[in-house]
Design an enzyme around this catalytic site. Structure first.
Site, PDB file in Angstrom:
ATOM      1  N   GLU A 140     -47.159  -7.803   9.483  1.00 46.88           N
ATOM      2  CA  GLU A 140     -46.189  -8.813  10.288  1.00 46.88           C
ATOM      3  C   GLU A 140     -45.315  -9.096   9.439  1.00 46.88           C
ATOM      4  OE1 GLU A 140     -46.486  -9.907  13.572  1.00 46.88           O
ATOM      5  OE2 GLU A 140     -48.799  -9.632  14.098  1.00 46.88           O
ATOM      6  N   HIS A 178     -45.516  -1.829  16.930  1.00 47.34           N
ATOM      7  CA  HIS A 178     -46.494  -2.227  17.934  1.00 47.34           C
ATOM      8  C   HIS A 178     -45.930  -1.987  19.338  1.00 47.34           C
ATOM      9  CE1 HIS A 178     -49.011  -6.059  19.277  1.00 47.34           C
ATOM     10  NE2 HIS A 178     -49.571  -4.925  19.487  1.00 47.34           N
ATOM     11  N   ASP A 188     -42.397  -5.357  19.724  1.00 49.31           N
ATOM     12  CA  ASP A 188     -41.849  -5.544  18.464  1.00 49.31           C
ATOM     13  C   ASP A 188     -42.342  -4.316  17.485  1.00 49.31           C
ATOM     14  OD1 ASP A 188     -44.840  -6.429  19.154  1.00 49.31           O
ATOM     15  OD2 ASP A 188     -44.988  -7.105  16.895  1.00 49.31           O
TER      16      ASP A 188
END
Ligand SMILES: [Zn+2]
Length: 270
Positions: A140, A178, A188
């Site tokens: 992330e 993703h 994203d």
């Protein structure tokens, strides 16, 4: 009186210690959970979800290792700070997590052992793979989705990807986003993310359409499938392809330039 002062001092030291370690209680929870998995792995005869009845005299093999991740899935957090994300990933009610979080200043938080399964991809499909969480590392990047990624973040990311690629022998094609594995549901990392930079460093592929001649019967949607996209709804597969490979184009239609790009990419990803 002296005793009271000592007690007050101990109390203040404890408060200071807690203030500096806001995650000490969730870290304890991590250890507890990891311990429970370790116990499961030690158990014999085997107790797993298959639930077979074993004959007397269980025989365990002597030759094994831990399963290794084979994909990397990159995300943006859609949050405003790393602190916010660290908090989200340590609240059990959210049930979401990632192996790594990369802050705007380039700091990398390694939140989960690579060999364990993080909850980052959700319902997902890439090629024939349908449980990306089980086979991937989730990264992330702290970014709200409508701003550029920082140089410090990209530098940290490239170093991390290099380590992961070497450690687990992850194929170049298996560095994805993703949005790629969850078209229509996720967008994203955003169009600000430079997949070209990643490909130039050996993570995923980029295209060169200089000498490309597309065959008359070329089917661009089939090319998307060959690359890995779930084409059950072609329009959203095209949207995810554009986010990744043609970020400046916000349409959901395939034009002649796309055909050239897809022709070249299908050869690289096949
Ligand atoms: Zn995501």
């Amino acid at each position: 009186m002296a005793k009271q002062i000592v007690i007050t001092c101990i109390f203040l030291v404890l408060i200071a210690a807690c203030a500096h370690k806001p995650y000490s209680s969730t870290n304890k929870q991590y250890k507890k959970q990891a311990k429970a998995f370790a116990k499961l792995l030690r158990e014999y005869p085997l107790k797993d979800s298959v639930g077979l009845q074993y004959p007397d005299g269980w025989v365990g093999t002597t030759n094994f290792s831990m399963r290794r991740p084979n994909f990397v899935v990159i995300h943006h957090t859609a949050q405003n700070s790393c602190d916010e994300t660290l908090k989200t990933f340590t609240l059990t009610r959210t049930q979401v997590s990632a192996h790594y979080v990369i802050c705007r200043d380039g700091t990398v938080h390694h939140m989960l052992n690579d060999l364990l399964r993080a909850h980052h991809a959700g319902v997902s499909k890439w090629g024939n793979a349908t449980d990306l969480n089980s086979m991937s590392i989730g990264i992330e990047i702290d970014n709200n989705g409508s701003e550029p990624f920082t140089d410090a973040q990209m530098n940290s990311l490239l170093l991390l990807l290099d380590r992961l690629k070497r450690a687990y022998n992850i194929p170049q094609a298996n560095f994805i986003g993703h949005a790629d594995v969850a078209p229509g549901r996720k967008v994203d990392p955003s169009r600000y993310f430079s997949w070209k930079t990643l490909a130039e460093n050996g993570f995923g592929y980029w295209y060169d359409t200089t000498n490309v001649n597309v065959a008359l019967n070329f089917n661009p949607v089939q090319a998307l499938r060959i690359i890995g996209y779930n084409i059950s709804k072609p329009e959203i597969a095209i949207e995810s392809y554009k986010i990744h490979f043609v970020p400046q184009d916000t349409t959901k239609t395939i034009n002649d330039a796309d055909k050239k790009i897809l022709w070249d990419l299908a050869k690289k990803y096949q």
